[in-house]
Scaffold this motif. Structure first.
Motif, PDB file in Angstrom:
ATOM      1  N   PHE A 187      33.739  20.669   7.467  1.00 37.77           N
ATOM      2  CA  PHE A 187      32.219  20.355   7.081  1.00 37.77           C
ATOM      3  C   PHE A 187      32.018  20.256   8.889  1.00 37.77           C
ATOM      4  N   ILE A 191      29.282  22.225  11.390  1.00 34.92           N
ATOM      5  CA  ILE A 191      28.063  21.584  12.057  1.00 34.92           C
ATOM      6  C   ILE A 191      28.113  21.544  13.535  1.00 34.92           C
ATOM      7  N   ASP A 211      25.087  13.001  -1.078  1.00 38.93           N
ATOM      8  CA  ASP A 211      25.567  13.649   0.281  1.00 38.93           C
ATOM      9  C   ASP A 211      24.511  14.165   1.482  1.00 38.93           C
ATOM     10  N   TRP A 215      24.981  14.122   5.399  1.00 40.34           N
ATOM     11  CA  TRP A 215      24.592  15.147   6.233  1.00 40.34           C
ATOM     12  C   TRP A 215      23.648  14.694   7.299  1.00 40.34           C
ATOM     13  N   CYS A 253      15.491  16.106   8.873  1.00 43.21           N
ATOM     14  CA  CYS A 253      16.210  16.614   7.473  1.00 43.21           C
ATOM     15  C   CYS A 253      15.680  16.223   6.292  1.00 43.21           C
ATOM     16  N   ILE A 304      29.059  18.780   0.852  1.00 35.95           N
ATOM     17  CA  ILE A 304      27.933  18.635   1.493  1.00 35.95           C
ATOM     18  C   ILE A 304      27.129  19.845   1.674  1.00 35.95           C
ATOM     19  N   ALA A 305      27.577  20.941   2.356  1.00 37.96           N
ATOM     20  CA  ALA A 305      26.989  22.200   2.556  1.00 37.96           C
ATOM     21  C   ALA A 305      27.872  23.328   2.320  1.00 37.96           C
TER      22      ALA A 305
END
Length: 588
Positions: A187, A191, A211, A215, A253, A304-305
């Motif tokens: 992750f 990012i 999460d 993030w 966010c 998370i993503a």
């Protein structure tokens, strides 16, 4: 500058994060790194606090593999607690101290937590028989004996568990997702490619048990944005939008629902990240001019993503984009076969971000985390998507969250997608009590055609059993404490409104009536008992902040969150407002 003791070798991914921290501390030592409503830490102070806290935790015997529950997510030492736990190769179990005690207890037991690190105000209620360290304890000098501590018996491994996040379980009990340091590194690799605005403030307003909190925290740490923690339960009288605006964030966010509720607070943002639930197209259109928007999708089980649509590269923000760097995505049919572009299938995620599995749930892990001979280890999300010819993924709903109406299976997201269009900015469908009809709540925009015409529009594209029997027009959708649309509250309010009858009891006192009207608006249900308790009637921190804002608009009186907590009934709240108005009149 070092952020750990000499006897500790942090995992590689944590060493990278500590490197970002050290760089910010060297380049901008006095600038804020963490901001809360009443406290802050500079980058230098944050780096020093992580170094000290790591030594203290090590002196208490916390080491590789120790599960440590954290309830510090709204405290200025949130990053300190997380990074010091990780620096030792220990496992962070993320909690929200405002969740019910029984829920917290289940998570603590399931995670095998051996320690709890808590903010001062919560330390007395979260013990569960497990030793508790408060955030002030993290800075006790561990003494000279710390220098003689031997290195850990075993080095931290990439597949050691970095953190555990508990999600809702089909059994009714929370289920924990084990995410490894290797997953976390995948992750971080992704990012770090984003090139977000550096410096300035970022916003973290989500529950620390999810999460989305990670993030925000990690994104801001990488790019050197101050972590601006907005506590929705303790926002000022102008509500969360005012609290966000006061920080003048460069990066925001939020869940789409929270963004819609706080639009006035994000004018300063150069980049907005929306994640956590499907994002209405109208929302990204309203905020897309002159700034970067990312529409992010990702289950907890994929660290998370997993995908994002990025306006900076021209992606269609009505989609969830493509796989983030290092990840893979696959659209598969019922038999696990790839489906052609344009065909709906279940989304599977592969690559190094796929989590280890569910804590203490081997059978559930085997069911959802599968190994394919060609695709490798993949996670079945249960989400339905279709891949367009340009490679972007369209989110189509869930394959395991359908409802039955008169014996027919109905996908609620299909109704919502059909409803959103001219005059309708947001739409949420829900099953009404009795399982025979569907309700629809809409947030209208300019040109709303009216309930009848909208229903006719839906009847033209949906079978009869999918057409909503009732439509409610709202200014805002009700939110859960985690910032997501509250379907259950909509269904309950809809049923209550239908059963209220045409002549509810009247309250004759004008001010009492005004406060009642505010309650009805915010709670989205008729409340006619002047002694009803706001929180017992379904209110929570997000709605309380909205109620304070609406009360000020309707009466000119600004109440604090503390005053609302102390006057939680319509009558007591109205009495307080009346007193303030009388004091104001006397002073003039």
């Amino acid at each position: 500058m070092t952020a750990t003791s000499s006897t500790t070798t942090p995992p590689a991914v944590v060493a990278r994060l500590l490197g970002h921290l050290a760089r910010h501390a060297a380049e901008r030592p006095g600038e804020p790194a963490v901001l809360t409503s009443d406290a802050s830490l500079s980058w230098t102070e944050l780096a020093a606090s992580v170094a000290t806290a790591t030594r203290v935790l090590r002196a208490h015997g916390i080491e590789r593999g120790t599960a440590v529950a954290l309830t510090t997510g709204r405290d200025r030492h949130a990053v300190t607690a997380l990074m010091s736990v990780w620096a030792l190769g220990a496992t962070a179990v993320l909690l929200d101290e405002r969740h019910p005690a029984a829920h917290i207890s289940e998570i603590v037991v399931n995670s095998g937590a051996e320690w709890i690190i808590a903010a001062e105000l919560t330390s007395q209620v979260l013990g569960n028989g497990i030793p508790v360290l408060t955030t002030s304890d993290l800075f006790e000098e561990p003494g000279a004996a710390d220098d003689a501590l031997a290195p850990q018996a075993e080095p931290v491994r990439p597949d050691d568990v970095a953190y555990v996040i508990h999600t809702s379980g089909s059994s009714g009990r929370p289920k924990g997702v084990d995410v490894s340091f290797a997953n976390l590194e995948a992750f971080l690799d992704a990012i770090e490619t984003l090139g977000m605005p550096r410096e300035g403030n970022g916003i973290n307003a989500v529950s620390p048990a999810f999460d989305g909190w990670l993030w925000c925290t990690l994104l801001y740490l990488v790019f050197g944005n101050a972590l601006g923690i907005v506590d929705l339960a303790r926002s000022a009288a102008d509500g969360p939008a005012g609290a966000i605006a006061a920080l003048a964030p460069r990066v925001v966010c939020l869940t789409p629902s929270l963004l819609a509720a706080c639009e006035a607070g994000v004018d300063s943002a150069e980049a907005i990240v929306v994640a956590g639930e499907p994002c209405p197209p109208d929302l990204t259109k309203r905020h897309g001019t002159g700034r970067r928007i990312l529409n992010v999708y990702g289950p907890t089980e994929a660290t998370i993503a997993a995908t994002w649509a990025d306006s900076a590269r021209g992606d269609d923000l009505d989609t969830i984009g493509t796989a983030i760097p290092g990840y893979t995505v696959h659209v598969l049919g019922p038999e696990g076969q790839p489906v052609p572009d344009g065909t709906q299938g279940e989304l599977y995620i592969g690559g190094p971000g796929v989590a280890l599995g569910y804590r203490n749930e081997p059978e559930l892990t085997a069911r959802h985390f599968v190994t394919d001979p060609e695709l490798g280890r993949i996670y079945g999300t249960g989400d339905l998507v279709r891949r367009r010819s340009d490679g972007l993924l369209e989110f189509c709903g869930r394959n395991d969250a359908q409802v039955k109406v008169r014996g027919f299976r109905v996908e609620l997201t299909e109704i919502e997608r059909r409803a959103i269009g001219p005059g309708v900015a947001q739409a949420v469908a829900y099953l009404l009590p009795g399982d025979r009809t569907i309700g629809l709540a809409v947030v209208t925009a300019e040109g709303y055609p009216g309930d009848g015409e909208l229903r006719d529009r839906l009847a033209a594209v949906l079978p009869a059993h999918q057409v909503p029997s009732g439509i409610r027009c709202l200014e805002k959708l009700p939110l859960t404490p985690n910032g997501k649309t509250d379907r259950a509250a909509l269904a309950t309010a809809h049923a209550a409104a239908d059963g209220a009858g045409p002549h509810p009891p009247q309250i004759t006192d004008t001010l009492l009536g005004t406060v009642t009207k505010v309650w009805n608006s915010v709670l989205e249900q008729p409340v006619t008992d002047a002694d009803a308790d706001f929180f017992a009637s379904g209110g929570h921190s997000l709605l309380a902040a909205e109620m304070i804002t609406t009360l000020r608009r309707e009466t000119g009186v600004s109440l604090s969150m503390r005053e609302l907590l102390g006057n939680p009934t319509i009558r007591s709240c109205a009495d307080l407002v009346r007193t303030r108005l009388e004091e104001s009149a006397a002073a003039s």
